[in-house]
Scaffold this motif. Structure first.
Motif, mmCIF file in Angstrom:
data_model
loop_
_atom_site.group_PDB
_atom_site.id
_atom_site.type_symbol
_atom_site.label_atom_id
_atom_site.label_comp_id
_atom_site.label_asym_id
_atom_site.label_seq_id
_atom_site.Cartn_x
_atom_site.Cartn_y
_atom_site.Cartn_z
ATOM 1 N N LEU A 181 79.357 35.725 48.322
ATOM 2 C CA LEU A 181 79.106 34.722 47.287
ATOM 3 C C LEU A 181 79.931 33.467 47.546
ATOM 4 C CD1 LEU A 181 79.157 37.039 44.139
ATOM 5 C CD2 LEU A 181 77.134 35.962 45.169
ATOM 6 N N PRO A 182 79.564 32.342 46.936
ATOM 7 C CA PRO A 182 80.380 31.128 47.061
ATOM 8 C C PRO A 182 81.809 31.369 46.574
ATOM 9 C CG PRO A 182 78.221 30.607 46.159
ATOM 10 C CD PRO A 182 78.310 32.104 46.197
ATOM 11 N N GLU A 183 82.724 30.511 46.980
ATOM 12 C CA GLU A 183 84.150 30.714 46.730
ATOM 13 C C GLU A 183 84.476 30.898 45.253
ATOM 14 O OE1 GLU A 183 88.421 28.419 47.550
ATOM 15 O OE2 GLU A 183 86.552 27.666 48.448
ATOM 16 N N LYS A 184 83.846 30.108 44.384
ATOM 17 C CA LYS A 184 84.139 30.184 42.956
ATOM 18 C C LYS A 184 83.785 31.559 42.397
ATOM 19 C CE LYS A 184 83.363 27.667 38.639
ATOM 20 N NZ LYS A 184 82.667 26.498 38.018
ATOM 21 N N GLU A 185 82.630 32.081 42.822
ATOM 22 C CA GLU A 185 82.203 33.389 42.344
ATOM 23 C C GLU A 185 83.064 34.500 42.973
ATOM 24 O OE1 GLU A 185 80.468 30.778 42.837
ATOM 25 O OE2 GLU A 185 78.353 31.019 42.381
ATOM 26 N N GLN A 186 83.460 34.312 44.230
ATOM 27 C CA GLN A 186 84.332 35.292 44.880
ATOM 28 C C GLN A 186 85.626 35.453 44.101
ATOM 29 O OE1 GLN A 186 85.095 35.089 49.118
ATOM 30 N NE2 GLN A 186 83.119 34.099 49.501
ATOM 31 N N GLU A 187 86.186 34.346 43.679
ATOM 32 C CA GLU A 187 87.445 34.373 42.936
ATOM 33 C C GLU A 187 87.287 35.126 41.616
ATOM 34 O OE1 GLU A 187 90.574 31.192 40.890
ATOM 35 O OE2 GLU A 187 89.058 30.500 42.328
ATOM 36 N N LEU A 188 86.164 34.880 40.951
ATOM 37 C CA LEU A 188 85.913 35.547 39.677
ATOM 38 C C LEU A 188 85.818 37.057 39.848
ATOM 39 C CD1 LEU A 188 85.129 35.496 36.643
ATOM 40 C CD2 LEU A 188 82.749 35.199 37.394
ATOM 41 N N PHE A 189 85.024 37.495 40.828
ATOM 42 C CA PHE A 189 84.774 38.926 40.970
ATOM 43 C C PHE A 189 85.913 39.667 41.665
ATOM 44 C CE2 PHE A 189 80.369 37.405 40.392
ATOM 45 C CZ PHE A 189 80.083 38.152 39.260
ATOM 46 N N SER A 190 86.680 38.971 42.488
ATOM 47 C CA SER A 190 87.835 39.633 43.095
ATOM 48 C C SER A 190 88.851 40.006 42.024
ATOM 49 C CB SER A 190 88.479 38.721 44.145
ATOM 50 O OG SER A 190 88.998 37.540 43.533
ATOM 51 N N GLY A 191 88.974 39.162 41.003
ATOM 52 C CA GLY A 191 89.878 39.452 39.894
ATOM 53 C C GLY A 191 89.410 40.632 39.067
ATOM 54 N N MET A 192 88.132 40.953 39.152
ATOM 55 C CA MET A 192 87.580 42.088 38.426
ATOM 56 C C MET A 192 87.543 43.348 39.271
ATOM 57 S SD MET A 192 84.368 39.999 36.765
ATOM 58 C CE MET A 192 83.529 41.516 36.325
ATOM 59 N N GLY A 193 87.825 43.209 40.562
ATOM 60 C CA GLY A 193 87.769 44.355 41.457
ATOM 61 C C GLY A 193 86.363 44.700 41.900
ATOM 62 N N SER A 194 85.420 43.773 41.736
ATOM 63 C CA SER A 194 84.029 44.020 42.119
ATOM 64 C C SER A 194 83.825 43.706 43.591
ATOM 65 C CB SER A 194 83.083 43.156 41.262
ATOM 66 O OG SER A 194 83.233 43.457 39.896
ATOM 67 N N LEU A 195 83.228 44.633 44.308
ATOM 68 C CA LEU A 195 82.977 44.439 45.729
ATOM 69 C C LEU A 195 81.517 44.090 46.006
ATOM 70 C CD1 LEU A 195 85.083 47.428 47.123
ATOM 71 C CD2 LEU A 195 85.743 45.015 46.920
ATOM 72 N N SER A 196 80.615 44.619 45.203
ATOM 73 C CA SER A 196 79.196 44.288 45.320
ATOM 74 C C SER A 196 78.625 44.156 43.919
ATOM 75 C CB SER A 196 78.429 45.370 46.082
ATOM 76 O OG SER A 196 78.873 45.445 47.425
ATOM 77 N N ILE A 197 77.682 43.205 43.758
ATOM 78 C CA ILE A 197 77.114 42.983 42.427
ATOM 79 C C ILE A 197 75.604 42.810 42.540
ATOM 80 C CG2 ILE A 197 79.226 41.939 41.550
ATOM 81 C CD1 ILE A 197 76.344 39.638 41.944
ATOM 82 N N ALA A 198 74.944 43.085 41.439
ATOM 83 C CA ALA A 198 73.513 42.804 41.308
ATOM 84 C C ALA A 198 73.305 42.278 39.901
ATOM 85 C CB ALA A 198 72.667 44.058 41.549
ATOM 86 N N ALA A 199 72.731 41.091 39.780
ATOM 87 C CA ALA A 199 72.499 40.465 38.479
ATOM 88 C C ALA A 199 71.000 40.245 38.295
ATOM 89 C CB ALA A 199 73.250 39.140 38.382
ATOM 90 N N ILE A 200 70.477 40.737 37.177
ATOM 91 C CA ILE A 200 69.036 40.669 36.921
ATOM 92 C C ILE A 200 68.803 39.949 35.599
ATOM 93 C CG2 ILE A 200 66.963 42.020 36.455
ATOM 94 C CD1 ILE A 200 69.857 43.479 38.425
ATOM 95 N N PRO A 201 67.991 38.892 35.576
ATOM 96 C CA PRO A 201 67.746 38.144 34.332
ATOM 97 C C PRO A 201 66.796 38.899 33.400
ATOM 98 C CG PRO A 201 66.396 37.244 36.090
ATOM 99 C CD PRO A 201 67.272 38.303 36.721
ATOM 100 N N ILE A 202 66.981 38.708 32.116
ATOM 101 C CA ILE A 202 66.094 39.253 31.096
ATOM 102 C C ILE A 202 65.429 38.080 30.393
ATOM 103 C CG2 ILE A 202 65.928 40.635 28.990
ATOM 104 C CD1 ILE A 202 68.515 42.028 29.822
ATOM 105 N N PHE A 203 64.105 38.089 30.380
ATOM 106 C CA PHE A 203 63.366 37.004 29.754
ATOM 107 C C PHE A 203 62.697 37.485 28.478
ATOM 108 C CE2 PHE A 203 64.177 35.016 33.708
ATOM 109 C CZ PHE A 203 63.987 33.647 33.534
ATOM 110 N N VAL A 204 62.721 36.637 27.461
ATOM 111 C CA VAL A 204 62.039 36.905 26.192
ATOM 112 C C VAL A 204 61.149 35.710 25.893
ATOM 113 C CG1 VAL A 204 62.337 37.274 23.721
ATOM 114 C CG2 VAL A 204 63.925 38.331 25.337
ATOM 115 N N ASN A 205 59.843 35.971 25.810
ATOM 116 C CA ASN A 205 58.876 34.895 25.570
ATOM 117 C C ASN A 205 59.040 33.758 26.584
ATOM 118 O OD1 ASN A 205 57.806 36.246 23.303
ATOM 119 N ND2 ASN A 205 59.350 35.347 21.958
ATOM 120 N N ASP A 206 59.167 34.127 27.837
ATOM 121 C CA ASP A 206 59.270 33.176 28.957
ATOM 122 C C ASP A 206 60.552 32.355 28.937
ATOM 123 O OD1 ASP A 206 56.754 33.959 29.967
ATOM 124 O OD2 ASP A 206 55.730 32.601 28.594
#
Length: 230
Positions: free
Chosen positions: A54-79
């Motif tokens: 991930l880009p540096e900003k996101e790396q910093e965020l997730f390293s502080g959480m101890g996350s090594l791999s992530i998957a993010a899925i959007p949820i849509f309601v009425n488009d």
């Protein structure tokens, strides 16, 4: 916000017993995401892979959480993008396989469908309540002994219909071009009808009539002029 910037906050979380919860992490409250990879979620795109990719900003965020791999899925309601589900792997880096991503998307679709149905049901309930109250307003108004009683009944019931703190009913004197305070609900209920406006005085009533549409005042605190007609 008013500038079109996107923000997100962690609302719910489940973790395995050996993983530190992040629900109270201040970094995940009101997180600005416009300039991050997660802005893609608003476009309906999945964001997944190793945190190190991930880009540096996101790396910093997730390293502080101890996350090594992530998957993010959007949820849509009425488009409209409503929320996202994040899956974190904190024990080792992994590449999510297609079947896992498909399952994640199915879960997101279920959440979206449930929220859509909930909103539809709430709209139906509100509509039924509104129709019942409007019918009641018409019935009671027709039974009023005089115009004044009718005005007081209408303001009272309309305020309750939308949960307003105040409601004001004005008449319009077209000959003298002035608003006539008639009835009110709220703090000014007993004094409103005794107020007077001058011919040609600019009031909310006149402004609405001139524009021939609903007049919306976004910031009443910023209105510095004393206007007797609400």
């Amino acid at each position: 916000n008013e500038n079109g910037e996107l923000f997100a906050s962690l609302q719910y979380e489940w973790t395995t017993p050996d993983i530190a919860p992040q629900i109270d992490n201040p970094a995940l409250k009101h997180l600005a995401i416009n300039q991050t990879k997660f802005a893609d979620l608003a476009l309906g795109k999945l964001v997944w892979g190793s945190a190190s990719e991930l880009p540096e900003k996101e790396q910093e965020l997730f390293s502080g959480m101890g996350s090594l791999s992530i998957a993010a899925i959007p949820i849509f309601v009425n488009d409209t993008w409503w929320a996202s589900i994040f899956f974190h792997e904190c024990r080792h880096e992994r590449q999510w396989i297609d079947i896992e991503l498909e399952v994640f998307q199915t879960a997101a679709s279920i959440f979206g469908a449930a929220e859509t149905q909930s909103r539809t049901e709430k709209k139906l309930v509100r509509r039924q309540l509104a129709m019942s109250l409007l019918q009641e307003i018409v019935t009671v108004s027709l039974q009023a002994a005089n115009m004044r009683e009718m005005g007081e009944t209408v303001t009272n019931r309309l305020a309750h219909l939308i949960g307003a703190d105040r409601c004001f009913f004005t008449l319009w004197d077209d000959t003298n071009q002035r608003a006539i305070p008639f009835a009110a609900y709220g703090l000014e209920q007993h004094i409103y009808a005794n107020q007077e406006t001058k011919p040609g005085e600019m009031t909310f009533t006149q402004s609405a009539l001139n524009m021939e549409r609903i007049l919306i005042v976004e910031d009443t605190v910023a209105v510095t002029m004393l206007i007797s007609d609400y």
